[in-house]
Design a protein around this motif. Structure first.
Motif, PDB file in Angstrom:
ATOM      1  N   LEU A  22       0.824  -1.211   0.000  1.00 48.70           N
ATOM      2  CA  LEU A  22       0.000   0.000   0.000  1.00 48.70           C
ATOM      3  C   LEU A  22       0.857   1.259   0.000  1.00 48.70           C
ATOM      4  O   LEU A  22       0.546   2.243  -0.691  1.00 48.70           O
ATOM      5  CB  LEU A  22      -0.931  -0.014   1.211  1.00 48.70           C
ATOM      6  CG  LEU A  22      -2.104  -0.995   1.149  1.00 48.70           C
ATOM      7  CD1 LEU A  22      -2.867  -0.997   2.473  1.00 48.70           C
ATOM      8  CD2 LEU A  22      -3.048  -0.638   0.003  1.00 48.70           C
ATOM      9  N   LEU A  23       1.952   1.247   0.777  1.00 48.00           N
ATOM     10  CA  LEU A  23       2.837   2.407   0.808  1.00 48.00           C
ATOM     11  C   LEU A  23       3.472   2.654  -0.558  1.00 48.00           C
ATOM     12  O   LEU A  23       3.547   3.798  -1.032  1.00 48.00           O
ATOM     13  CB  LEU A  23       3.934   2.197   1.855  1.00 48.00           C
ATOM     14  CG  LEU A  23       3.502   2.268   3.327  1.00 48.00           C
ATOM     15  CD1 LEU A  23       4.638   1.818   4.236  1.00 48.00           C
ATOM     16  CD2 LEU A  23       3.053   3.676   3.689  1.00 48.00           C
ATOM     17  N   LEU A  24       3.933   1.582  -1.206  1.00 46.51           N
ATOM     18  CA  LEU A  24       4.555   1.720  -2.518  1.00 46.51           C
ATOM     19  C   LEU A  24       3.565   2.225  -3.556  1.00 46.51           C
ATOM     20  O   LEU A  24       3.878   3.114  -4.361  1.00 46.51           O
ATOM     21  CB  LEU A  24       5.167   0.390  -2.962  1.00 46.51           C
ATOM     22  CG  LEU A  24       6.385  -0.094  -2.180  1.00 46.51           C
ATOM     23  CD1 LEU A  24       6.776  -1.508  -2.609  1.00 46.51           C
ATOM     24  CD2 LEU A  24       7.559   0.855  -2.376  1.00 46.51           C
ATOM     25  N   VAL A  25       2.358   1.671  -3.540  1.00 41.79           N
ATOM     26  CA  VAL A  25       1.337   2.102  -4.500  1.00 41.79           C
ATOM     27  C   VAL A  25       0.968   3.563  -4.264  1.00 41.79           C
ATOM     28  O   VAL A  25       0.838   4.347  -5.215  1.00 41.79           O
ATOM     29  CB  VAL A  25       0.089   1.193  -4.410  1.00 41.79           C
ATOM     30  CG1 VAL A  25      -1.069   1.784  -5.201  1.00 41.79           C
ATOM     31  CG2 VAL A  25       0.419  -0.201  -4.934  1.00 41.79           C
ATOM     32  N   ALA A  26       0.811   3.928  -2.989  1.00 41.89           N
ATOM     33  CA  ALA A  26       0.475   5.323  -2.675  1.00 41.89           C
ATOM     34  C   ALA A  26       1.573   6.271  -3.149  1.00 41.89           C
ATOM     35  O   ALA A  26       1.306   7.317  -3.737  1.00 41.89           O
ATOM     36  CB  ALA A  26       0.250   5.478  -1.171  1.00 41.89           C
ATOM     37  N   GLY A  27       2.843   5.898  -2.909  1.00 39.58           N
ATOM     38  CA  GLY A  27       3.948   6.735  -3.351  1.00 39.58           C
ATOM     39  C   GLY A  27       3.992   6.875  -4.863  1.00 39.58           C
ATOM     40  O   GLY A  27       4.211   7.974  -5.392  1.00 39.58           O
ATOM     41  N   LEU A  28       3.766   5.771  -5.577  1.00 44.67           N
ATOM     42  CA  LEU A  28       3.791   5.804  -7.037  1.00 44.67           C
ATOM     43  C   LEU A  28       2.645   6.629  -7.606  1.00 44.67           C
ATOM     44  O   LEU A  28       2.844   7.516  -8.447  1.00 44.67           O
ATOM     45  CB  LEU A  28       3.727   4.382  -7.588  1.00 44.67           C
ATOM     46  CG  LEU A  28       5.021   3.582  -7.601  1.00 44.67           C
ATOM     47  CD1 LEU A  28       4.753   2.139  -7.985  1.00 44.67           C
ATOM     48  CD2 LEU A  28       6.019   4.195  -8.578  1.00 44.67           C
ATOM     49  N   VAL A  29       1.427   6.338  -7.152  1.00 44.78           N
ATOM     50  CA  VAL A  29       0.246   6.992  -7.723  1.00 44.78           C
ATOM     51  C   VAL A  29       0.235   8.485  -7.416  1.00 44.78           C
ATOM     52  O   VAL A  29       0.054   9.322  -8.310  1.00 44.78           O
ATOM     53  CB  VAL A  29      -1.042   6.312  -7.208  1.00 44.78           C
ATOM     54  CG1 VAL A  29      -2.269   7.104  -7.648  1.00 44.78           C
ATOM     55  CG2 VAL A  29      -1.122   4.888  -7.729  1.00 44.78           C
ATOM     56  N   VAL A  30       0.444   8.829  -6.151  1.00 46.09           N
ATOM     57  CA  VAL A  30       0.432  10.247  -5.779  1.00 46.09           C
ATOM     58  C   VAL A  30       1.603  10.980  -6.422  1.00 46.09           C
ATOM     59  O   VAL A  30       1.469  12.119  -6.879  1.00 46.09           O
ATOM     60  CB  VAL A  30       0.461  10.402  -4.242  1.00 46.09           C
ATOM     61  CG1 VAL A  30       0.552  11.869  -3.853  1.00 46.09           C
ATOM     62  CG2 VAL A  30      -0.793   9.779  -3.635  1.00 46.09           C
ATOM     63  N   GLY A  31       2.764  10.329  -6.489  1.00 46.27           N
ATOM     64  CA  GLY A  31       3.919  10.959  -7.127  1.00 46.27           C
ATOM     65  C   GLY A  31       3.678  11.226  -8.598  1.00 46.27           C
ATOM     66  O   GLY A  31       4.018  12.300  -9.115  1.00 46.27           O
ATOM     67  N   TYR A  32       3.094  10.255  -9.298  1.00 47.73           N
ATOM     68  CA  TYR A  32       2.801  10.455 -10.723  1.00 47.73           C
ATOM     69  C   TYR A  32       1.771  11.569 -10.912  1.00 47.73           C
ATOM     70  O   TYR A  32       1.923  12.427 -11.784  1.00 47.73           O
ATOM     71  CB  TYR A  32       2.265   9.157 -11.319  1.00 47.73           C
ATOM     72  CG  TYR A  32       1.849   9.286 -12.761  1.00 47.73           C
ATOM     73  CD1 TYR A  32       2.796   9.314 -13.781  1.00 47.73           C
ATOM     74  CD2 TYR A  32       0.499   9.396 -13.106  1.00 47.73           C
ATOM     75  CE1 TYR A  32       2.419   9.442 -15.099  1.00 47.73           C
ATOM     76  CE2 TYR A  32       0.109   9.530 -14.426  1.00 47.73           C
ATOM     77  CZ  TYR A  32       1.079   9.549 -15.420  1.00 47.73           C
ATOM     78  OH  TYR A  32       0.693   9.692 -16.732  1.00 47.73           O
TER      79      TYR A  32
END
Length: 373
Positions: free
Chosen positions: A154-164
């Protein structure tokens, strides 16, 4: 929260502040529901107090322009949050945490992941997610890695999605700023153009007419007024040179070449080429105009016409001067005068385009420079 009308990331920062406050409430609720199972309640209260203070500090910072534009606050958030995770050891022994007791920061620990994703894009989000994940794994132990895998994901997905999303919105914000700046500059130019047209240009036109009518030394004054009129009209019609990325408006660069003897005619809209191609094409046009100045005669006039052919750009340079013959052009090349063969034909050929010339004695010269997109 301070407002910036062209900062499209403000909703994300506002959401982060809300996230911080709500998740702190969740963490407090979690401590309250697990109160009987906490080994050292005073340690839990101390940890919650530290989290409360940092929630106020970080929320205040993210609500201000300095906190959003400088990544130091986001990195400090990451360090403090990781420290708060380890502060769970004040309330629970490490053996209990690895045995299944909760890390008291709960989902509050995801705050710096989102902050770094917003401020630094995808890479920042991944850095924050990796740091918090490693802190969580060190507390839980390698043997319990499978139990925290979902949290890490969840942390990785959140970082990727919000970062993009943040990177995309940041690029859109930059383009919006450029558009607003261009619109403001255009509006100011139009206002000045009206004032200049109603005042300065009319005076210059009157000086030209009266100078030529009086004759003598006044003719020189009339010529100077004509040159200044052309310079002012060129300034009034100037357009932004860059168009975003590596694209540039060819017309903006050619309009500056207009004089009392050179008319530049361009389309109403921008004619976009890469900066390198536009630079070479403008250089070839300047060489053609230099040849007119040297060989066409003192009274020759020149017309530069730009045509946008969708898949190509065509620039015509025509003068009404003395003209020449193809044989004379070839002889100039043989004699080592490379203005035509290198500065004009060579440049356009290197761009994958074509350069053709039509000329005859007494009929002037016309160049057609065509560059494919």
């Amino acid at each position: 929260m301070e407002r910036d009308p062209v900062d499209l990331l403000q909703p994300l920062w506002r959401a982060l502040v809300v996230f911080r406050v709500i998740t702190f409430g969740f963490a407090c609720f979690g401590v309250w529901t697990r109160w009987e199972g906490i080994a050292r309640p005073s340690g839990a209260v101390l940890q919650m107090a530290i989290m409360a203070v940092w929630t106020l500090i970080s929320s205040f910072g993210y609500s201000r322009r300095w906190g959003r534009r400088k990544t130091r606050l986001a990195f400090a958030d990451l360090v403090v949050t990781a420290g708060c995770m380890y502060a769970t050891l004040f309330a629970q022994p490490l053996i209990d945490i690895r045995g299944g007791a909760s890390v008291l920061t709960s989902v509050w620990a995801a705050g710096p992941v989102l902050a770094l994703a917003i401020s630094r894009g995808r890479d920042g989000g991944l850095l924050g997610a990796a740091t918090i994940s490693l802190a969580l794994l060190s507390l839980r132990g390698v043997d319990n890695a499978s139990k925290v895998l979902s949290n890490v994901q969840l942390l990785l997905v959140a970082g990727l999605v919000v970062g993009y999303a943040a990177s995309t919105m940041r690029r859109a914000g930059d383009r919006l700023r450029e558009a607003i700046a261009t619109e403001s500059a255009t509006a100011e130019r139009l206002r000045l153009s009206r004032s200049i047209h109603d005042g300065v240009l009319q005076v210059l036109a009157q000086v030209q007419r009266r100078g030529h009518a009086i004759g003598g030394e006044a003719v020189e004054l009339a010529q100077m007024a004509a040159e200044q009129e052309v310079a002012l009209r060129t300034l009034m019609s100037a357009r932004p040179v860059t168009a975003g990325g590596d694209q540039t408006d060819l017309c903006s660069q050619l309009l500056s070449l207009a004089t009392t003897r050179i008319d530049v005619v361009v389309p109403a809209g921008p004619v976009l080429l890469t900066a390198a191609a536009a630079g070479e094409l403008v250089a070839a046009v300047k060489e053609a105009l230099s040849n007119v100045d040297k060989h066409a005669g003192g009274d020759a006039r020149t017309w530069v016409v730009v045509e946008d052919l969708d898949d190509a750009v065509l620039v015509s340079i025509r003068d009404d001067g003395a003209g020449t013959t193809p044989a004379q052009l070839e002889q100039a090349r043989v004699d080592g005068r490379l203005g035509v063969s290198q500065s004009i034909r060579g440049r356009i050929t290197d761009l994958g385009g074509t350069a053709t010339v039509r000329t005859a004695p007494g009929e002037g010269t016309e160049w057609e420079l065509k560059v494919n997109r």
